[in-house]
Scaffold this active site. Structure first.
Site, PDB file in Angstrom:
ATOM      1  N   PRO A  73      -5.042  52.304  71.204  1.00 15.13           N
ATOM      2  CA  PRO A  73      -6.492  52.653  71.413  1.00 15.13           C
ATOM      3  C   PRO A  73      -6.737  53.531  72.877  1.00 15.13           C
ATOM      4  CG  PRO A  73      -5.928  50.297  71.959  1.00 15.13           C
ATOM      5  CD  PRO A  73      -4.669  50.929  71.487  1.00 15.13           C
ATOM      6  N   PHE A 206      -9.743  69.785  66.582  1.00 16.18           N
ATOM      7  CA  PHE A 206     -10.397  70.930  65.751  1.00 16.18           C
ATOM      8  C   PHE A 206     -11.300  70.683  64.729  1.00 16.18           C
ATOM      9  CE2 PHE A 206      -8.674  75.494  66.668  1.00 16.18           C
ATOM     10  CZ  PHE A 206      -8.396  75.103  67.920  1.00 16.18           C
ATOM     11  N   CYS A 256      -9.561  57.819  64.780  1.00  9.62           N
ATOM     12  CA  CYS A 256      -9.005  58.825  65.434  1.00  9.62           C
ATOM     13  C   CYS A 256      -9.675  59.848  66.385  1.00  9.62           C
ATOM     14  CB  CYS A 256      -8.258  59.805  64.171  1.00  9.62           C
ATOM     15  SG  CYS A 256      -6.998  58.610  63.645  1.00  9.62           S
TER      16      CYS A 256
HETATM   17  C1  UDX Z   1      -9.057  62.097  60.545  1.00 10.62           C
HETATM   18  C2  UDX Z   1      -8.156  63.131  60.118  1.00 10.62           C
HETATM   19  O1  UDX Z   1      -8.790  64.132  58.905  1.00 10.62           O
HETATM   20  C3  UDX Z   1      -6.556  62.753  59.602  1.00 10.62           C
HETATM   21  O2  UDX Z   1      -5.888  64.155  59.533  1.00 10.62           O
HETATM   22  C4  UDX Z   1      -6.077  62.213  60.581  1.00 10.62           C
HETATM   23  O3  UDX Z   1      -4.769  61.738  60.326  1.00 10.62           O
HETATM   24  C5  UDX Z   1      -6.806  60.935  61.045  1.00 10.62           C
HETATM   25  O4  UDX Z   1      -8.199  61.199  61.147  1.00 10.62           O
HETATM   26  P1  UDX Z   1     -10.057  60.239  58.933  1.00 10.62           P
HETATM   27  O5  UDX Z   1     -10.603  59.642  60.327  1.00 10.62           O
HETATM   28  O6  UDX Z   1      -9.382  59.084  57.950  1.00 10.62           O
HETATM   29  O7  UDX Z   1      -9.096  61.223  59.085  1.00 10.62           O
HETATM   30  O8  UDX Z   1     -11.354  60.749  58.230  1.00 10.62           O
HETATM   31  P2  UDX Z   1     -12.037  62.280  58.108  1.00 10.62           P
HETATM   32  O9  UDX Z   1     -12.225  62.736  56.711  1.00 10.62           O
HETATM   33  O10 UDX Z   1     -11.173  63.233  59.004  1.00 10.62           O
HETATM   34  O11 UDX Z   1     -13.438  62.174  58.387  1.00 10.62           O
HETATM   35  C6  UDX Z   1     -13.824  61.808  59.962  1.00 10.62           C
HETATM   36  C7  UDX Z   1     -15.387  61.697  60.143  1.00 10.62           C
HETATM   37  O12 UDX Z   1     -15.749  62.875  60.313  1.00 10.62           O
HETATM   38  C8  UDX Z   1     -15.884  60.676  59.165  1.00 10.62           C
HETATM   39  O13 UDX Z   1     -16.945  59.899  59.765  1.00 10.62           O
HETATM   40  C9  UDX Z   1     -16.735  61.646  58.341  1.00 10.62           C
HETATM   41  O14 UDX Z   1     -17.721  61.314  57.704  1.00 10.62           O
HETATM   42  C10 UDX Z   1     -17.101  62.999  59.056  1.00 10.62           C
HETATM   43  N1  UDX Z   1     -17.144  64.240  58.664  1.00 10.62           N
HETATM   44  C11 UDX Z   1     -16.166  64.615  58.044  1.00 10.62           C
HETATM   45  C12 UDX Z   1     -18.395  64.905  58.803  1.00 10.62           C
HETATM   46  O15 UDX Z   1     -19.365  64.208  59.274  1.00 10.62           O
HETATM   47  N2  UDX Z   1     -18.377  66.088  58.282  1.00 10.62           N
HETATM   48  C13 UDX Z   1     -17.539  66.646  57.291  1.00 10.62           C
HETATM   49  O16 UDX Z   1     -17.695  68.046  56.933  1.00 10.62           O
HETATM   50  C14 UDX Z   1     -16.214  66.143  57.384  1.00 10.62           C
END
Ligand code: UDX
Length: 439
Positions: A73, A206, A256
């Protein structure tokens, strides 16, 4: 580890944890996390070549390869508080591995770590007079929640970083053999340790940067009558930009993105790359701004006062298909709405237990209700924060009939049919596009 056990029947996989409660849950019918497709895969391997145990010391001794997946964390105290990674769990784990190893082992960093963490890990493992040899590899995990199974069974790539020494390369090949059971060879990337460690942070930075970029444009669209969905489509069809991760929303959440960007910022500051640090920090600032903007839009639309007004909050998880609420925008948004003295009725198919914990101690009136229609009954407005597919299927005419008038809906994910809602009588506030109102 479940997928490894599924795909590699010739390997024995044991998952250990200091939490007896978690291990008991993994050994029961009610797994401690909800992830679509996971339960059946756990059940098909559990007791055959997949085991869950709290006998950490024995399992360390028996293992040839140890994946370290402890939490890292953001530090909340001392030097680097609020940005740097708290490495205490990694260090404790390294010491425990050292103390209980009687044979050579490969130690794989799965947790997301700052660059050059493998060096520290190696130093701890080889300290003292233990003659056991440890080879440290970096194998960051790119799976996303909700799609974890397909991300793992059909990954874009698997990244393995190793030292460029004969023993480093030999260890790398042993780990590659596992993935080659189901991942095509061309999707396995090998790099040096430091590139692998840094790539995990950069990939998340990114991805989050794309979300902040489109969210910043959403605010511009709202004041210019442009439509962010149309803009996303128009730019996303440029193959250099690509169409994914361009959905405007209430801000990104999850365990993350924020943590990894702040870690990247801290690293850049550490190396006195202050401009680079400021660049990435802005991704987090825009995210904070986006969450706050969502609250302000509600406040302004509802005549600049929320005192005593009932708001139904649709969705609390940081994204659909998970019950995870770590760093969910809903936490910040709900606390702010409570500051404004709104009465909240929060609904979510899987995240209500976590929501209760997240809002513990927050002052104000909050109810947690399974049924979204019931949550909306008597409400002045609906704030949709997580795009669960079930929210598309509700009978909004029925919901509208039970609500106070004028009835508002703040679709934080552009998830619903805005025209249809408007025709029912709702005042509709999407993200990054003009509101449809009867006011
Ligand atoms: C992320 C990475 O995608 C993954 O590769 C890594 O291993 C862990 O962190 P995760 O946190 O599970 O995965 O979810 P992700 O689908 O990336 O979404 C993260 C946040 O971004 C969510 O709150 C989602 O709602 C938001 N998001 C995503 C948007 O607001 N708009 C988008 O277009 C995509």
């Amino acid at each position: 580890m479940t997928i490894i056990a599924n795909k590699c029947p010739d390997y024995k996989v044991t998952v250990v944890d200091i939490s007896e409660e978690k291990i008991n849950a993994w050994n029961s019918d009610k797994l401690p996390i909800f992830e679509p497709g996971l339960k059946e895969r756990v059940l098909s391997a559990r007791g055959k070549n997949l085991f869950f145990s709290t006998e950490i010391d024995r399992c360390i001794d028996e293992a040839d390869i140890i994946f370290v997946s402890v939490n890292t964390p953001t530090k909340t105290f001392g030097e680097g508080a609020g940005k740097a990674v708290d490495l205490q769990f990694i260090e404790q784990t390294a010491r425990r591995i050292k103390e209980n190893s009687k044979s050579n082992k490969i130690v794989v960093e799965k947790s997301t770590l700052p660059v050059r963490a493998a060096e520290t890990l190696k130093t701890i493992l080889h300290s003292g007079n233990n003659s056991v040899q440890f080879e440290v590899l970096s194998n960051p995990e790119f799976m996303a929640e909700g799609t974890g199974i397909s991300d793992m069974e059909d990954p874009d790539r698997i990244l393995i970083g190793s030292m460029d020494t004969p023993s480093g390369i030999a260890a790398r090949d042993i780990l590659m053999d596992i993935y080659l059971h189901w991942v095509p060879g061309e999707r396995l990337i090998t790099t040096n340790l430091w590139s692998s460690e840094i790539s995990k942070l950069v990939a998340n930075a990114f991805l989050a940067q794309r979300v902040s970029s489109i969210n910043s444009i959403a605010s511009l669209c709202e004041v210019t009558e442009a439509d962010v969905t149309e803009v996303s489509r128009a730019i996303g069809m440029d193959s250099r930009i690509g169409s994914r991760f361009l959905n405007a929303g209430p801000g990104f959440g999850g365990s993350c993105f924020r943590k990894d960007i702040l870690n990247l910022v801290y690293l850049c500051e550490h190396y006195q790359l202050n401009e680079v640090a400021a660049f990435w920090e802005q991704v987090v600032s825009i995210n904070d701004y986006q969450m706050e903007r969502y609250v302000r839009r509600i406040l302004q639309a509802m005549f600049n006062t929320l005192t005593g007004k009932k708001l139904a909050v649709f969705g609390f998880a940081f994204k659909p298909d998970t019950g995870d609420t770590r760093d969910a925008p809903a936490i910040y948004i709900c606390k702010r709405l409570l500051d404004e003295k709104a009465c909240l009725k929060i609904t979510d198919p899987y995240a209500l237990d976590n929501a209760r914990k997240d809002l513990q101690g927050a002052e104000g009136k909050v109810d947690f209700i399974e049924d979204p229609c019931q949550a909306a009954e008597g409400a002045h407005g609906i704030a949709l924060i997580t795009e669960w597919s079930l929210y598309k299927q509700l009978d909004y005419q029925k919901i509208f009939d039970t609500m106070e008038k004028p009835a508002f809906i703040f679709d934080g994910r552009n998830h619903l049919d805005h025209q249809a809602l408007y025709e029912i009588g709702f005042n509709v506030y999407p993200v990054g596009k003009p509101a449809l109102t009867h006011l």
